[in-house]
Write a protein that holds these residues in place. Structure first.
Motif, PDB file in Angstrom:
ATOM      1  N   GLU A 192     -32.710   5.653 -22.416  1.00  0.00           N
ATOM      2  CA  GLU A 192     -32.465   6.595 -23.505  1.00  0.00           C
ATOM      3  C   GLU A 192     -32.367   8.023 -22.966  1.00  0.00           C
ATOM      4  O   GLU A 192     -33.246   8.495 -22.235  1.00  0.00           O
ATOM      5  CB  GLU A 192     -33.586   6.514 -24.543  1.00  0.00           C
ATOM      6  CG  GLU A 192     -33.363   7.426 -25.744  1.00  0.00           C
ATOM      7  CD  GLU A 192     -34.469   7.303 -26.775  1.00  0.00           C
ATOM      8  OE1 GLU A 192     -34.405   8.026 -27.796  1.00  0.00           O
ATOM      9  OE2 GLU A 192     -35.404   6.503 -26.564  1.00  0.00           O
ATOM     10  N   GLY A 193     -31.275   8.691 -23.283  1.00  0.00           N
ATOM     11  CA  GLY A 193     -31.085  10.061 -22.861  1.00  0.00           C
ATOM     12  C   GLY A 193     -30.733  10.241 -21.398  1.00  0.00           C
ATOM     13  O   GLY A 193     -30.637  11.370 -20.915  1.00  0.00           O
ATOM     14  N   ARG A 194     -30.508   9.144 -20.677  1.00  0.00           N
ATOM     15  CA  ARG A 194     -30.228   9.235 -19.250  1.00  0.00           C
ATOM     16  C   ARG A 194     -28.744   8.986 -18.972  1.00  0.00           C
ATOM     17  O   ARG A 194     -28.022   8.415 -19.800  1.00  0.00           O
ATOM     18  CB  ARG A 194     -31.056   8.215 -18.465  1.00  0.00           C
ATOM     19  CG  ARG A 194     -32.542   8.364 -18.654  1.00  0.00           C
ATOM     20  CD  ARG A 194     -33.342   7.423 -17.788  1.00  0.00           C
ATOM     21  NE  ARG A 194     -33.321   7.809 -16.380  1.00  0.00           N
ATOM     22  CZ  ARG A 194     -34.085   7.258 -15.438  1.00  0.00           C
ATOM     23  NH1 ARG A 194     -34.911   6.280 -15.763  1.00  0.00           N
ATOM     24  NH2 ARG A 194     -34.016   7.660 -14.197  1.00  0.00           N
ATOM     25  N   THR A 195     -28.316   9.416 -17.801  1.00  0.00           N
ATOM     26  CA  THR A 195     -26.984   9.070 -17.326  1.00  0.00           C
ATOM     27  C   THR A 195     -27.099   7.776 -16.535  1.00  0.00           C
ATOM     28  O   THR A 195     -27.829   7.716 -15.544  1.00  0.00           O
ATOM     29  CB  THR A 195     -26.412  10.171 -16.411  1.00  0.00           C
ATOM     30  OG1 THR A 195     -26.276  11.372 -17.165  1.00  0.00           O
ATOM     31  CG2 THR A 195     -25.048   9.772 -15.866  1.00  0.00           C
ATOM     32  N   VAL A 196     -26.417   6.750 -16.980  1.00  0.00           N
ATOM     33  CA  VAL A 196     -26.499   5.424 -16.362  1.00  0.00           C
ATOM     34  C   VAL A 196     -25.185   5.126 -15.653  1.00  0.00           C
ATOM     35  O   VAL A 196     -24.109   5.182 -16.261  1.00  0.00           O
ATOM     36  CB  VAL A 196     -26.776   4.337 -17.417  1.00  0.00           C
ATOM     37  CG1 VAL A 196     -26.876   2.964 -16.754  1.00  0.00           C
ATOM     38  CG2 VAL A 196     -28.044   4.655 -18.193  1.00  0.00           C
ATOM     39  N   VAL A 197     -25.287   4.803 -14.359  1.00  0.00           N
ATOM     40  CA  VAL A 197     -24.129   4.343 -13.592  1.00  0.00           C
ATOM     41  C   VAL A 197     -24.313   2.847 -13.354  1.00  0.00           C
ATOM     42  O   VAL A 197     -25.215   2.437 -12.625  1.00  0.00           O
ATOM     43  CB  VAL A 197     -23.990   5.089 -12.252  1.00  0.00           C
ATOM     44  CG1 VAL A 197     -22.767   4.580 -11.487  1.00  0.00           C
ATOM     45  CG2 VAL A 197     -23.871   6.589 -12.472  1.00  0.00           C
ATOM     46  N   LEU A 198     -23.498   2.052 -13.999  1.00  0.00           N
ATOM     47  CA  LEU A 198     -23.556   0.598 -13.868  1.00  0.00           C
ATOM     48  C   LEU A 198     -22.563   0.170 -12.796  1.00  0.00           C
ATOM     49  O   LEU A 198     -21.377   0.506 -12.869  1.00  0.00           O
ATOM     50  CB  LEU A 198     -23.213  -0.067 -15.199  1.00  0.00           C
ATOM     51  CG  LEU A 198     -23.258  -1.601 -15.238  1.00  0.00           C
ATOM     52  CD1 LEU A 198     -24.697  -2.091 -15.107  1.00  0.00           C
ATOM     53  CD2 LEU A 198     -22.624  -2.126 -16.516  1.00  0.00           C
ATOM     54  N   VAL A 199     -23.046  -0.583 -11.798  1.00  0.00           N
ATOM     55  CA  VAL A 199     -22.235  -0.901 -10.619  1.00  0.00           C
ATOM     56  C   VAL A 199     -22.128  -2.409 -10.420  1.00  0.00           C
ATOM     57  O   VAL A 199     -23.120  -3.143 -10.496  1.00  0.00           O
ATOM     58  CB  VAL A 199     -22.846  -0.266  -9.349  1.00  0.00           C
ATOM     59  CG1 VAL A 199     -22.013  -0.605  -8.115  1.00  0.00           C
ATOM     60  CG2 VAL A 199     -22.967   1.242  -9.510  1.00  0.00           C
TER      61      VAL A 199
END
Length: 225
Positions: free
Chosen positions: A125-132
Motif C-alpha cells: 500500500e502506497g509503495r512503488t512496486v516493480v513486478l519482474v
C-alpha cells in the motif's frame, strides 16, 4: 538479440529501469519476483535500484495435456483468473479445471511456505512496486499478479520483463501503470527461445538468491552506502 542467461537479462533490465526511474521519483520502492524464473532477473533489478527484493508466488493453470500453455493463473487466496476467450475457443469450462486448480494451489502453498517461511508478505500500500518475470508469453501469471497487487493500493505498479510477445505487452498496459520490456520480437515463439541458457530455476536457487540479497542489503557496507 538473445540474452545469455537470466542474470544478464536482469542487469540489462536494471540499467533500463535506472534510466527510466531518473525521470521521476519512485517512493518506497520494492521489487517483487515471480518465481521461479523471475527471481534471478529480479535480483539484478533490485541490486541496480537499491531496492528490497521479495517474491509473489503465482501458479499458472495450464491447458490439460499441454501444461506449458497457460489459460489461467492463481495467486494467494484469490479465485483463479481464467482467459475466458481461450476457454470458449477450446470448449472448456471452469468446472472441468477444478482438479487442475486444486493441484496448482497446493503447489503454490508449498512454494510460498518454502520461500517465505513465516515472513509476512510485503505491504505494498502506497509503495512503488516493480513486478519482474523472465518473460511474457500469454501473460496469464502476470495478469493475475498485477490484479492481486492492485487491490491494496500501491502508489505505482510497474511490470518489468526482458522479453515479451508484442500483443501481450500491449494487453498488460491496461493492468499496470507502466510496462518496461527490453525486447518485443515480432516472431516471439516462446520465452526460452530468447535465452542461450534457459535452464529451469530450482527451489534451492530461489532461496539462495533471496538470502544473498537480504544479507547484502543488511551488510555494514550496504548500510553505510
Amino acid at each position: 538479440m538473445r540474452f545469455h542467461n537470466r542474470r544478464q537479462a536482469g542487469r540489462e533490465l536494471g540499467l533500463r529501469l535506472m534510466e527510466w526511474a531518473s525521470d521521476g521519483e519512485l517512493p518506497r520502492l520494492v521489487v517483487l519476483a515471480l518465481p521461479r524464473g523471475g527471481v534471478p532477473v529480479a535480483a539484478e533489478v533490485a541490486r541496480a535500484l537499491g531496492a528490497p527484493l521479495d517474491v509473489l508466488v503465482v501458479r499458472k493453470i495450464g491447458l490439460p495435456g499441454r501444461p506449458e500453455t497457460g489459460i489461467g493463473a492463481i495467486v494467494g487466496d484469490d479465485p483463479p483468473l481464467f482467459d475466458q476467450r481461450a476457454l470458449e475457443m477450446l470448449g472448456l469450462s471452469e468446472d472441468r479445471l477444478v482438479q487442475d486448480v486444486a493441484r496448482e494451489r497446493a503447489e503454490l502453498e508449498r512454494r510460498a511456505l518454502l520461500y517465505r517461511g513465516d515472513r509476512a508478505t510485503p505491504d505494498v500500500e502506497g509503495r512503488t512496486v516493480v513486478l519482474v518475470d523472465d518473460g511474457l508469453a500469454t501473460g496469464a501469471t502476470a495478469r493475475a499478479a498485477l490484479r492481486h497487487l492492485r487491490r491494496p493500493g500501491p502508489a505505482r505498479l510497474i511490470l518489468a520483463v526482458p522479453v515479451c510477445a508484442p500483443g501481450t505487452a500491449a494487453e498488460m498496459r491496461s493492468e499496470a501503470d507502466d510496462v518496461v520490456c527490453l525486447r518485443q520480437p515480432p516472431e516471439f515463439g516462446a520465452v526460452g527461445l530468447w535465452y542461450d541458457d534457459f535452464e529451469q530455476v530450482s527451489d534451492d536457487e530461489v532461496i539462495e538468491v533471496l538470502h544473498d540479497h537480504s544479507a547484502r542489503s543488511h551488510s555494514p557496507r550496504a548500510t553505510e552506502a
